[in-house]
Design an enzyme around this catalytic site. Sequence first.
Site: not given
Length: 313
Positions: A15, A37-38, A92, A170
Amino acid sequence: MSGPIRLALIGMGKIAHDQHVPAIAADADIVLTATVSRNGEGVAGVAHFRDIDDLIASGLEIDAVALCTPPQVRRAIAARAIAQGWHVFLEKPPGATLAEVAQLSAAADAAGISLFASWHSRYAPGVEPARAFLADAEIRSVTVTWREDIRVWHPGQGWILEAGGFGVFDPGINALSIVTRILPRPFFITDAELDFPSNCAAPIAARLRFADDLGLAISADFDFRQEGPQSWDIVVETDRGTLTLHDGGARLVLPDGSEPSHSAALHGEYSGLYRRFAEIVHARTSDVDIAPLRHVADAFLRGERLTVEPFIE
């Protein structure tokens, strides 16, 4: 604040790359200054960090963060950002629980920074015209059908069927964000059935029934197992005929057959979110509506849990 908002994008999954990065690039009020980000890949030419602590330690000047991580880990990251005085945009759902969002809202207010609980489906082009039409209509029933293929939309995202991952809620919370926006009165859940795969901790399907104080019947069918054509539809029966929102709110059909808005799914939604985020940052206000999340929480509280076949991706 002078100049564009310097933003760090945290959680570089699908996303973030598909929607957030293009929307930020198109917004003159916001500049992508860092990614975090990992596992996910960064953006060419933009500083990249493994976690928020590395970003903080770098000393890079940041005004705001947008969090695209799974909901289970979002609260702790948001709290770290608020402690830095950074404005926070929450993808969200805004948190894994209502208590988390309430705590973040209180912390943001105390720090004098902006918190945005974003609901991208509310920015679909059909939503506001639908709301205007229904404001003075006699609404007789509402039927929501939100059925999609988890393997297509969430490949390899096992977290979504883990505890706190929301499962079918979700995507289903997108429908609830629209319905809570377009209906003129609040409503509450009356009963629900939640289908849990025998090997998962979150539901893969749900059937919900709601009502308002005037007895309006609202039903919702959420399913993550839909193959073939996908369904993101809201049908509202009124005294003036049937209003339908198709494609997640992208296409509105009024009772006379006219279509005042029609565009590709998600087209423009994230641009609208970032315009709104820039507005509240400049105004030093917050926009935290928990109504859709409250309905999800109520579904878990009120719903009957049914065990179904295991999910194998």
